[in-house]
Each structure stands twice: as C-alpha cells, then as structure tokens.
Design an enzyme around this catalytic site. Structure first.
Site, PDB file in Angstrom:
ATOM      1  N   HIS A 167      -2.780 195.956  15.080  1.00  0.00           N
ATOM      2  CA  HIS A 167      -2.870 196.629  13.784  1.00  0.00           C
ATOM      3  C   HIS A 167      -2.981 198.139  13.906  1.00  0.00           C
ATOM      4  O   HIS A 167      -2.634 198.860  12.993  1.00  0.00           O
ATOM      5  CB  HIS A 167      -3.978 196.009  12.943  1.00  0.00           C
ATOM      6  CG  HIS A 167      -3.560 194.671  12.439  1.00  0.00           C
ATOM      7  ND1 HIS A 167      -3.936 193.502  13.050  1.00  0.00           N
ATOM      8  CD2 HIS A 167      -2.704 194.326  11.452  1.00  0.00           C
ATOM      9  CE1 HIS A 167      -3.353 192.497  12.426  1.00  0.00           C
ATOM     10  NE2 HIS A 167      -2.608 192.960  11.454  1.00  0.00           N
ATOM     11  N   ARG A 265      -0.437 194.765   2.552  1.00  0.00           N
ATOM     12  CA  ARG A 265      -1.590 194.253   3.308  1.00  0.00           C
ATOM     13  C   ARG A 265      -2.879 194.724   2.624  1.00  0.00           C
ATOM     14  O   ARG A 265      -3.394 195.800   2.931  1.00  0.00           O
ATOM     15  CB  ARG A 265      -1.565 194.791   4.743  1.00  0.00           C
ATOM     16  CG  ARG A 265      -0.480 194.213   5.645  1.00  0.00           C
ATOM     17  CD  ARG A 265      -0.580 194.832   7.038  1.00  0.00           C
ATOM     18  NE  ARG A 265       0.138 194.108   8.053  1.00  0.00           N
ATOM     19  CZ  ARG A 265       1.330 194.465   8.545  1.00  0.00           C
ATOM     20  NH1 ARG A 265       1.936 195.547   8.094  1.00  0.00           N
ATOM     21  NH2 ARG A 265       1.901 193.746   9.495  1.00  0.00           N
ATOM     22  N   ARG A 301      -0.202 190.396  -0.467  1.00  0.00           N
ATOM     23  CA  ARG A 301      -0.841 189.356   0.349  1.00  0.00           C
ATOM     24  C   ARG A 301      -2.340 189.366   0.104  1.00  0.00           C
ATOM     25  O   ARG A 301      -2.951 190.436   0.078  1.00  0.00           O
ATOM     26  CB  ARG A 301      -0.550 189.625   1.826  1.00  0.00           C
ATOM     27  CG  ARG A 301      -1.307 188.675   2.736  1.00  0.00           C
ATOM     28  CD  ARG A 301      -0.880 188.838   4.168  1.00  0.00           C
ATOM     29  NE  ARG A 301      -1.521 189.979   4.793  1.00  0.00           N
ATOM     30  CZ  ARG A 301      -1.276 190.345   6.049  1.00  0.00           C
ATOM     31  NH1 ARG A 301      -0.397 189.674   6.778  1.00  0.00           N
ATOM     32  NH2 ARG A 301      -1.890 191.377   6.582  1.00  0.00           N
ATOM     33  N   GLU A 390       2.991 182.095   9.955  1.00  0.00           N
ATOM     34  CA  GLU A 390       2.633 182.853  11.156  1.00  0.00           C
ATOM     35  C   GLU A 390       1.899 182.000  12.168  1.00  0.00           C
ATOM     36  O   GLU A 390       1.374 182.512  13.154  1.00  0.00           O
ATOM     37  CB  GLU A 390       1.891 184.151  10.825  1.00  0.00           C
ATOM     38  CG  GLU A 390       0.942 184.092   9.662  1.00  0.00           C
ATOM     39  CD  GLU A 390       0.411 185.471   9.261  1.00  0.00           C
ATOM     40  OE1 GLU A 390       0.795 186.486   9.837  1.00  0.00           O
ATOM     41  OE2 GLU A 390      -0.428 185.492   8.347  1.00  0.00           O
ATOM     42  N   ASN A 413       4.499 188.774  13.971  1.00  0.00           N
ATOM     43  CA  ASN A 413       3.517 189.299  14.929  1.00  0.00           C
ATOM     44  C   ASN A 413       2.579 188.183  15.341  1.00  0.00           C
ATOM     45  O   ASN A 413       2.333 187.945  16.528  1.00  0.00           O
ATOM     46  CB  ASN A 413       2.702 190.435  14.309  1.00  0.00           C
ATOM     47  CG  ASN A 413       3.584 191.508  13.712  1.00  0.00           C
ATOM     48  OD1 ASN A 413       4.677 191.727  14.199  1.00  0.00           O
ATOM     49  ND2 ASN A 413       3.115 192.153  12.656  1.00  0.00           N
ATOM     50  N   ASP A 414       2.030 187.507  14.349  1.00  0.00           N
ATOM     51  CA  ASP A 414       1.128 186.404  14.670  1.00  0.00           C
ATOM     52  C   ASP A 414       1.898 185.190  15.161  1.00  0.00           C
ATOM     53  O   ASP A 414       1.430 184.475  16.045  1.00  0.00           O
ATOM     54  CB  ASP A 414       0.278 186.034  13.446  1.00  0.00           C
ATOM     55  CG  ASP A 414      -0.921 186.954  13.330  1.00  0.00           C
ATOM     56  OD1 ASP A 414      -1.563 187.214  14.365  1.00  0.00           O
ATOM     57  OD2 ASP A 414      -1.197 187.438  12.222  1.00  0.00           O
ATOM     58  N   CYS A 461       8.410 189.589   7.491  1.00  0.00           N
ATOM     59  CA  CYS A 461       7.677 190.839   7.268  1.00  0.00           C
ATOM     60  C   CYS A 461       6.908 191.297   8.506  1.00  0.00           C
ATOM     61  O   CYS A 461       6.151 192.243   8.452  1.00  0.00           O
ATOM     62  CB  CYS A 461       6.734 190.714   6.074  1.00  0.00           C
ATOM     63  SG  CYS A 461       5.444 189.499   6.318  1.00  0.00           S
TER      64      CYS A 461
HETATM   65  C1  PEP Z   1       2.384 189.237  11.053  1.00  0.00           C
HETATM   66  O1  PEP Z   1       1.504 188.608  11.621  1.00  0.00           O
HETATM   67  O2  PEP Z   1       3.555 189.333  11.467  1.00  0.00           O
HETATM   68  C2  PEP Z   1       2.074 189.950   9.784  1.00  0.00           C
HETATM   69  C3  PEP Z   1       3.028 190.509   9.080  1.00  0.00           C
HETATM   70  O3  PEP Z   1       0.763 190.059   9.428  1.00  0.00           O
HETATM   71  P1  PEP Z   1      -0.248 191.055  10.184  1.00  0.00           P
HETATM   72  O4  PEP Z   1       0.557 191.886  11.132  1.00  0.00           O
HETATM   73  O5  PEP Z   1      -0.944 191.861   9.162  1.00  0.00           O
HETATM   74  O6  PEP Z   1      -1.152 190.094  10.889  1.00  0.00           O
HETATM   75 MG    MG Z   2      -0.304 188.193  10.549  1.00  0.00          MG
END
Ligand code: PEP
Ligand code: MG
Length: 533
Positions: A167, A265, A301, A390, A413-414, A461
């Site tokens: 993050h 976010r 979200r 995710e 990402n997750d 996203c």
């Molecule tokens: C992700 O996990 O790809 C996502 C968009 O959420 P964050 O990066 O805020 O966990």
């Molecule tokens: Mg995420």
C-alpha cells in the site's frame, strides 16, 4: 527517514547525586525539540505549520516535563525512561477519554520519540520536514506516514522493505510520486546525495552525470494523454477508470480523463482516526469523490481495514497473521454496525450527487458473504452491488458469486499474494508476487469467464491493470474495465489502441499456457508487440 526509537530499558536507579543533572537534561532536551519544531513551523505554511506549532507546544508542556523530571529525582529513572513513562501515563488517559483526545496519542508519541532521540544524541525520527525538494529514503513506510507526505516537496520515495503492490507503493502512485521499493541497500545512501529515481524501471542512479539528468528531465516531460474512451484498434470498448485513494486524489483522475472511478479505497480516508468516522464526515468525503464524476461510474469499496492498512478503530493489534486474519469484509462479522453506517453514508452521498455509484466489498471468500453484502446494500437502497475477487476462493466460485451480485472487480494485488502464498509486502518475494504468474492468470481467467457466462461485468482494479501489455492480456481474458492510478491511463490506452481484441485473446491464451511469468511475458510480447511497431 530516521528509524523509530525503541522503548528505553528499565535501567538501575540513578545514584542520588546524579539525579539533578539528569533532570536538567530533560528540560534542555524538551526545550531544544520545541525550538526545532517552532523553527520548522516558521519555514512552512498551511496545515503543516499548524501541526508543527501544536507539536512544539506539546514538547514544551510543563505538566509533561514535571512528570518526567519527578520520575528522575524521585525514582532515579534515566531521563529517556522517565520521558517514555511520563508520556505513557498521559496517553493512557487520552485513550480512555476517546474522541479528539485519543487522536492526539500519535502526536504525543511523536513528541516522546523526538525528546528521547534528542537525549540519546540521535537525529529526530519520523518524516523529515523539508522546504527544499528531496527524495525520501526509508526502511519502511506505513500507509499513515505516506499519507502525510507533501508531494510538492517530496519528489520520490525509496524504501528498503515493501513489495511493488504494497500500500505504500500504491499511495505513492496516488500522489504521483515515483517510488522504488525493496531497494536493499538504500539506507547506505549518504544524506544529501543527488539521485535519479526511476519508478518505471526500479532504477536508482546515484550521483548522475549531466547527461543522465537531462535524459531524466526529458522523460519527466513526456506525458501520454488519454482521450477518455478506452478501446482496442478494432473498436472493442474497455472502460479505463481511475483508482482513487481519498477526495484529494480526485483532481488527478479528472485531469487524466478517466472514464470514472473503478476503485475508491475508502479506508485511506480514515487512516489517522482513532474512532470510527461519523455518518456526516463519511457523507462529506464520499460526496467529494462522487461530485467529480457526474453521470459517470464511481465504484466505491467498503472499508478494507487490516493487514498493512490497520485502522485503529477496527483492527486488533495482536493478530499473529494479519494478512490471513480479520481484514476486509471479515471486519463486518465483528463490527456490522460499521458497515451499516458506511452503507448509509454511501447511499446518502449517492443520492445527493449524480454519479453512477456502484458499491463493492473487499476480500470476499464465499458465496454467503456475497449474499450477506448484497442484502445489507439492498437494505440501504443501494442496488448496483459488487464484490472484489481477490482470494482464490472467490475466483474459483465466481460463477455462483455472480449469480448474487451485479458485478465483480479483480483485486490482482491480493489475488497474486494469496494464490502464490507470497506476502505482498516482502520485496524478496516480488518474483512470486507477479500477476504474470500463470497461476494468477488462470485465476483471473476463471473469474472473467464466469462474468462472460453470466453477462455481468468483471473489471480489474489491482496494479496489474496499469501494466500496458498485461492490460491487453486482461482484455483478452474477458475483463470489461481496467482501473488504475491516473498516471497509468495514457500508457495503457495507447497500448490498447495498437492491438486488436483477437490479438489480445491469442496473447491471453499463450500467456495462460506459459510455464512461468517470464515465459508468459515473452509469449505476450511476441503476439502483441510486432504489429504495434
Ligand atoms: C487488490 O488487492 O488488488 C486491490 C485492488 O485492493 P488493495 O490493493 O487495496 O488491497
Ligand atoms: Mg486488495
């Protein structure tokens, strides 16, 4: 950025004859910290000046100094220990009182760390206050630190820890700052070095030549603009949307011609809150974002607190494995009232503005959670409801999940972190934590195909959407929209304009079938690059 100070150990009691001098050191250290803060305050303006002046007052607070001094003279504490304990007593009271007082706790900790550092003869900890442009080099940055960075003076960020989808990296992108994470030897850079930080290649050039500086300056000036309608060369439409971290980042999304917001976010609005934000505060924050996109899509979200985004009012401090703990939608199991207030605020904000609002939940793992979320949204009159995919669990049950909701958005990402069992914060695992990994691409394909079968939109996203060639693969896999940091829109739009949707599909097939992330990249490049040249 200096590293935080550790709690001083409980030393043996000071002999009586040394106590008066030790107490004097506290008075002198506090005065010197207060003076330095006032001096910095005088050199900045706006909110930063107010914060620095208030912190200077805290450092000079006679009650605090007396409490620390009496621990030295009475109990024989060392000056560092005495300051630590005296601040601890005050913060305990503040925390108990809650409200605005509780929000001062982190400021008091800052003052404590500054005085203790002064006593130990170390430079002041925390974010530096600079008036001249600088590159911030830190071992690690919490999202809360990153949120305080002033992008008009801080020009780039380099950290030793952190992965590319951490993050910190995401917030740096939101600020429009180049960032290089997982730079192992960064703390060895001497203070005052001149460096070029290239956030695209991950390169850091120390003591660059004039020619290197000229080339970097040229590169900074080269901006690819987006015309506001994403499509492939043969006209296949792909909505290109912006990721937004807070109301402050809306301007960049509008300026970049984003077709809307694919991920707002919300947790980033409340990183510094000790208590849950009230309804009115939330409505005001969400309205600011909705107001930026009248008639356009804005996907908001619900709070994704936990793991590396702890929110003081929801996240337990003692989780052994926070990334696998109570984060994302799971916080609603324990604190359903927080989710309900947030949905109420979103509904009120949506009613007051003209954006086409969709609302989605983070970290969904089961069909039941999707059903629960959709029901809660419906109770607040919110009808365009989606979930984030995710977790591998959500990806492989995307079919039944999409029967219950209107859309899904892939958080790559997750999804990469959980598919590859590789912490997204660990620079050393960046090779595994790569959305080009065929296992991750297969998860994405599963979810996109479920969307195509159900006739419901499935977007992306996560940061994967910001990689131009990967964006083409995502389109080939069936993603209907791509949401990214505003700065990435031009590059992605340009790449997509150079390829046909059939090419994207062929390249996606090849990438999914590849044996490694590198092989997937090469296979994609072979099918996508030649016609672009
Ligand atoms: C992700 O996990 O790809 C996502 C968009 O959420 P964050 O990066 O805020 O966990
Ligand atoms: Mg995420």
């Amino acid at each position: 950025m200096q590293e935080p100070v550790d709690e001083p150990g409980p030393a043996v009691a000071l002999p009586l004859r040394e106590r008066a001098a030790a107490a004097e050191r506290i008075v002198a250290a506090a005065a010197s910290v207060a003076l330095a803060l006032r001096d910095k305050a005088a050199r900045v303006s706006g909110a930063a000046r107010g914060i620095l002046e208030a912190t200077a007052l805290m450092a000079a607070d006679p009650g605090l100094i007396d409490a620390a001094v009496s621990r030295v003279t009475g109990q024989g504490h060392t000056p560092e220990r005495a300051v630590w304990a005296a601040v601890g007593e005050v913060t305990a009271v503040f925390k108990e009182q809650g409200g605005l007082l509780a929000e001062r706790v982190s400021d008091l900790h800052d003052v404590r760390n500054r005085i203790v550092s002064e006593l130990l003869g170390r430079p002041a900890p925390g974010l530096p206050y600079r008036v001249e442009p600088y590159v911030l080099v830190a071992r690690d940055l919490a999202p809360a630190d990153t949120a305080l960075i002033d992008p008009t003076v801080c020009r780039a960020i380099v950290t030793v820890e952190g992965g590319p989808t951490s993050h910190t990296a995401i917030l740096a992108r939101a600020l429009g700052l180049p960032a290089v994470v997982a730079a192992r030897d960064a703390m060895d850079l001497p203070e005052g070095s001149v460096v070029i930080v290239d956030g695209t290649t991950g390169e850091i050039v120390v003591a660059p030549t004039d020619e290197q500086v000229l080339r970097a300056e040229e590169q900074i000036r080269r901006v690819i603009t987006f015309d506001g309608a994403g499509r492939t060369r043969d006209g296949h439409r792909v909505q290109l949307l912006a990721n937004v971290a807070s109301p402050d980042s809306v301007a960049a999304a509008i300026e970049a011609n984003a077709e809307g917001v694919g991920l707002f976010r919300t947790e980033f609005c409340f990183l510094d809150h000790a208590e849950a934000p009230g309804l009115d505060e939330q409505v005001a924050a969400y309205r600011q974002v909705f107001a930026g996109f009248p008639g356009k899509k804005v996907t908001i979200r619900t709070l994704d607190a936990g793991a590396d985004k702890p929110l003081a009012f929801v996240t337990a401090a003692d989780e052994v494995n926070p990334a696998l703990g109570i984060r994302g939608y799971r916080t609603a199991w324990q604190r359903p009232e927080l989710l309900d207030t947030q949905l109420q605020a979103i509904a009120a904000a949506a009613a007051a503005e003209d954006a086409d609002v969709g609302v989605m939940a983070p970290m969904i793992a089961t069909v039941d959670e999707s059903v629960d979320f959709a029901a809660r949204c419906a109770a607040h009159g919110l009808h365009n409801v989606g979930v984030m995919i995710e977790t591998p669990a959500a990806a492989i049950t995307a079919g039944p999940i999409l029967e219950r909701v209107d859309f899904a958005s892939l958080g790559t990402n997750d999804l990469a972190q959980y598919t590859m069992a590789a912490d997204r914060l660990m620079g050393e695992l960046a090779l595994l934590n790569d959305p080009w990994q065929p296992a991750v691409l297969r998860m994405i394909r599963e979810a996109c195909q479920a969307g195509l079968a159900a006739g419901k939109p499935v977007g992306v996203c996560g940061e994967a959407a910001a990689d131009p060639m990967l964006a083409a693969i995502l389109v080939g896999l069936g993603a209907t929209s791509l949401s990214m940091s505003p700065r990435a829109l031009g590059g992605v739009a340009e790449f997509l304009r150079g390829v046909t949707v059939d090419q994207c599909r062929d390249a996606a097939l090849a990438a999914v079938a590849a044996g490694s992330a590198d092989a997937a990249r090469s296979a994609a490049a072979l099918l996508l690059e030649p016609t672009r040249a």
